[in-house]
Write an enzyme that holds these catalytic residues in place. Sequence first.
Site: not given
Length: 305
Positions: A142, A163, A192, A235, A237, A249
Amino acid sequence: MPLNLPDKLPAIELLKEENIFVIDNSRASQQDIRPLKIAILNLMPLKITTETDLIRLLSNTPLQLEVSFMKLKSHTSKNTPIEHMMTFYKDFETMKKEKYDGMIITGAPVEQMDYEEVNYWDEITEIFDWTRTHVTSTLYICWAAQAGLYHHYGVPKYPLYKKMFGVFAHTPNDILNPIFRGFDDIFYVPHSRHTEIRKEDIEKVSELEILSESDDAGVYLVMGKNGREFYVTGHSEYSPLTLDEEYKRDLAKGLDIEMPCNYYRDDNPKNTPLVRWRGHANLLFSNWLNYFVYQETPYNIDDIR
């Protein structure tokens, strides 16, 4: 084979509950095997979560790995207990004389800043340079992928109008590259991020090869130095609930955030996520470890150049 991890690392107990085989240093010292030495520079705010995500994937290999966690002297984590950092992490300064078979450098929540404005830019670029003489193969993830491409090759990043958030389909460009061993023609990856790198900039650099792209998410996987460097913009992972936690969030903060694409069942955030990336994630990490670390690293680790 299991992973050799520091005694009492929280991820050990978390992963044992998932039936993942890990052992601590005390038990590993009794095995007459030269483990691969893997360094992880963890720049993510929630370090225990990232440790667990990465170790989960690293464990899916018959190779024994000795994992060490690196931290920056020029940056103090605000979201992880100081006791955890002091127990399990070492400053780069104390590790720089060592050599490692493989290294992972994670993303960081600084992507909307200019690189030179990041308060640890000088130290991290020193680490980027150090990997080229002290590590057999390095996996940049990233923000680290964008930063590494910028530092080593001058590849710029660009802000996105919104985003890049969700799970997107990707295709391999060279299915015969060993990093894709066992991959399907289409595979999925979570993203992300607020910035991107562009294909046309990478194609100007003869030392780089774009290995995978997405119609929606753009460039995903770039290889440099014949596999001594991999730059991963997504990502792989991430655990099943990470995007959900990020979404909720940001909503709670009142941010203007759209629901992650292709993530919730029936595109309903009240439903559980549809996980479609775990198979690819396990293959990506196991292929990297096997073909670009284990098969390439010298038996005498001091011979790494």
